[in-house]
Design an enzyme around this catalytic site. Structure first.
Site, PDB file in Angstrom:
ATOM      1  N   GLN A   9       3.578   1.028   5.771  1.00 23.70           N
ATOM      2  CA  GLN A   9       4.370   1.259   4.568  1.00 23.70           C
ATOM      3  C   GLN A   9       4.517   2.762   4.325  1.00 23.70           C
ATOM      4  O   GLN A   9       3.578   3.521   4.504  1.00 23.70           O
ATOM      5  CB  GLN A   9       3.649   0.604   3.383  1.00 23.70           C
ATOM      6  CG  GLN A   9       4.483   0.429   2.153  1.00 23.70           C
ATOM      7  CD  GLN A   9       3.856  -0.567   1.182  1.00 23.70           C
ATOM      8  OE1 GLN A   9       3.046  -1.392   1.567  1.00 23.70           O
ATOM      9  NE2 GLN A   9       4.235  -0.481  -0.074  1.00 23.70           N
ATOM     10  N   SER A  88      -2.141   0.144   9.422  1.00 24.10           N
ATOM     11  CA  SER A  88      -2.144  -0.716   8.238  1.00 24.10           C
ATOM     12  C   SER A  88      -1.220  -1.906   8.448  1.00 24.10           C
ATOM     13  O   SER A  88      -1.451  -2.739   9.327  1.00 24.10           O
ATOM     14  CB  SER A  88      -1.771   0.117   7.007  1.00 24.10           C
ATOM     15  OG  SER A  88      -1.915  -0.640   5.819  1.00 24.10           O
ATOM     16  N   LEU A  89      -0.144  -2.007   7.665  1.00 19.68           N
ATOM     17  CA  LEU A  89       0.852  -3.067   7.838  1.00 19.68           C
ATOM     18  C   LEU A  89       1.292  -3.172   9.298  1.00 19.68           C
ATOM     19  O   LEU A  89       1.542  -4.274   9.818  1.00 19.68           O
ATOM     20  CB  LEU A  89       2.061  -2.759   6.947  1.00 19.68           C
ATOM     21  CG  LEU A  89       3.405  -3.376   7.333  1.00 19.68           C
ATOM     22  CD1 LEU A  89       3.381  -4.866   7.072  1.00 19.68           C
ATOM     23  CD2 LEU A  89       4.537  -2.707   6.588  1.00 19.68           C
ATOM     24  N   ARG A 113       1.080 -11.225   2.452  1.00 16.46           N
ATOM     25  CA  ARG A 113       0.252 -10.034   2.203  1.00 16.46           C
ATOM     26  C   ARG A 113       0.900  -9.147   1.137  1.00 16.46           C
ATOM     27  O   ARG A 113       0.255  -8.674   0.210  1.00 16.46           O
ATOM     28  CB  ARG A 113       0.100  -9.259   3.514  1.00 16.46           C
ATOM     29  CG  ARG A 113      -0.716  -7.960   3.452  1.00 16.46           C
ATOM     30  CD  ARG A 113      -0.669  -7.313   4.828  1.00 16.46           C
ATOM     31  NE  ARG A 113      -1.592  -6.189   4.973  1.00 16.46           N
ATOM     32  CZ  ARG A 113      -1.254  -4.909   4.849  1.00 16.46           C
ATOM     33  NH1 ARG A 113      -0.006  -4.590   4.532  1.00 16.46           N
ATOM     34  NH2 ARG A 113      -2.154  -3.956   5.038  1.00 16.46           N
ATOM     35  N   HIS A 198      -6.260  -0.551   0.767  1.00 18.13           N
ATOM     36  CA  HIS A 198      -7.460  -0.294   1.572  1.00 18.13           C
ATOM     37  C   HIS A 198      -8.635   0.195   0.716  1.00 18.13           C
ATOM     38  O   HIS A 198      -9.315   1.155   1.055  1.00 18.13           O
ATOM     39  CB  HIS A 198      -7.145   0.696   2.706  1.00 18.13           C
ATOM     40  CG  HIS A 198      -6.081   0.180   3.618  1.00 18.13           C
ATOM     41  ND1 HIS A 198      -6.272  -0.883   4.464  1.00 18.13           N
ATOM     42  CD2 HIS A 198      -4.778   0.553   3.771  1.00 18.13           C
ATOM     43  CE1 HIS A 198      -5.145  -1.144   5.109  1.00 18.13           C
ATOM     44  NE2 HIS A 198      -4.222  -0.291   4.698  1.00 18.13           N
ATOM     45  N   GLN A 247      -9.238  -5.840   6.887  1.00 18.94           N
ATOM     46  CA  GLN A 247      -8.417  -4.630   6.835  1.00 18.94           C
ATOM     47  C   GLN A 247      -7.908  -4.311   5.435  1.00 18.94           C
ATOM     48  O   GLN A 247      -7.725  -3.157   5.067  1.00 18.94           O
ATOM     49  CB  GLN A 247      -7.232  -4.792   7.796  1.00 18.94           C
ATOM     50  CG  GLN A 247      -6.406  -3.533   8.016  1.00 18.94           C
ATOM     51  CD  GLN A 247      -4.915  -3.804   7.928  1.00 18.94           C
ATOM     52  OE1 GLN A 247      -4.417  -4.224   6.899  1.00 18.94           O
ATOM     53  NE2 GLN A 247      -4.222  -3.570   9.018  1.00 18.94           N
TER      54      GLN A 247
END
Length: 295
Positions: A9, A88-89, A113, A198, A247
């Protein structure tokens, strides 16, 4: 060895994917399939929406995922990953690219998510900030100090040496930024994000995501996928699922991920998706690394 990496993102921009859609039959088919799965025309927002529309977590995450995965799949025979990783994503994109998830299931999980994270963000206002010019240890010590004062602040993204993103409560991030500057940070810059990704503040989203992941079929990937939580290569479907759940509240260990990929033989990194952020980070982590976009 060829490594394919996928952004997270923040890489999004209006117009992303439009050329692909208009000039590649497979891309058009996959984008239309995504519109059907999501129940709204995400392509209209991606191609012709506003920055504000695109910044909504429920739109941003599937949009970046779609651009990344479709870009890779449209490479044809040039797409031969020997290892993958995502920031991440981007880890979901990396798993689809490696064959651990189908395109359809990857998109459904990303949307689940995104919706879960948006709910968590609305439940408790929170934010993130980029810290430039301090060591990992200095950033971690200041995060611990602010946390001891009753706020939540953690190191969320280890992007490259000297660049860490912290995540936490609004007041906690404000205090931490002041302390980071006092400690000699070149910059301590609050980010325009929906919440504290996170960090422990994403725990409510974690519960929802875990349920969605448990109900999704995962396969053994065709190449190792280096995951954010431990920066290590994984090929076990069970391990991959557990790491995906973890995560959401754990740090993204991108610096260590790239180092481990290089140590394991990666000598060519291709970034698939919008922007070129990961290429820049990879070159800061390893000056010898050959990092580029899709050629």
């Amino acid at each position: 060895m060829r490594a394919f990496v996928f952004p997270g993102q923040g890489a999004q921009f209006v117009g992303m994917g439009k050329d692909l859609y208009e000039n590649n039959a497979l891309a058009k088919e996959l984008f239309e399939k995504a519109n059907d799965i999501l129940g709204y025309r995400i392509t209209d927002i991606m191609f012709d929406g506003t920055d504000e529309d695109l910044r909504q977590t429920r739109v941003t995450q599937p949009a970046v995922f779609l651009h990344s995965v479709i870009s890779a799949l449209c490479m044809g025979d040039d797409f031969q990953p020997e290892m993958t990783a995502g920031h991440s994503l981007g880890e979901f994109s990396a798993l689809v690219a490696a064959g651990a998830l189908s395109f359809e299931d990857g998109l459904k999980l990303v949307y689940a998510r995104a919706m879960a994270m948006q709910k968590a963000c609305e439940a408790q206002p929170s934010t993130m900030a980029a810290i430039i010019g301090l060591s990992d240890e200095q950033v971690e010590a200041i995060c611990d100090e602010v946390t001891r004062q009753g706020e939540i602040v953690v190191a969320a993204n280890y992007n490259c040496p000297g660049q860490i993103v912290i995540s936490g409560t609004m007041e906690g991030i404000e205090k931490a930024c002041e302390l980071m500057k006092a400690a000699g940070a070149k910059r301590a810059l609050p980010l325009k994000v929906g919440g504290a990704f996170h960090s422990p503040l994403m725990n409510p989203a974690k519960v929802e995501l875990e349920k969605a992941i448990e109900e999704t079929e995962f396969h053994t990937p065709k190449c190792p996928v280096y995951q954010n939580v431990d920066a290590l290569p994984h090929t076990s479907a069970a391990e991959i699922k557990a790491n995906l759940v973890a995560q959401l509240t754990a740090s993204v260990r991108w610096t260590q991920t790239v180092k481990n990929m290089v140590n394991d033989g990666a000598n060519d990194f291709t970034e698939c998706g919008p922007g070129a952020v990961l290429q820049g980070l990879i070159k800061k982590i390893d000056k010898e690394a050959n990092a580029h976009g899709i050629i």
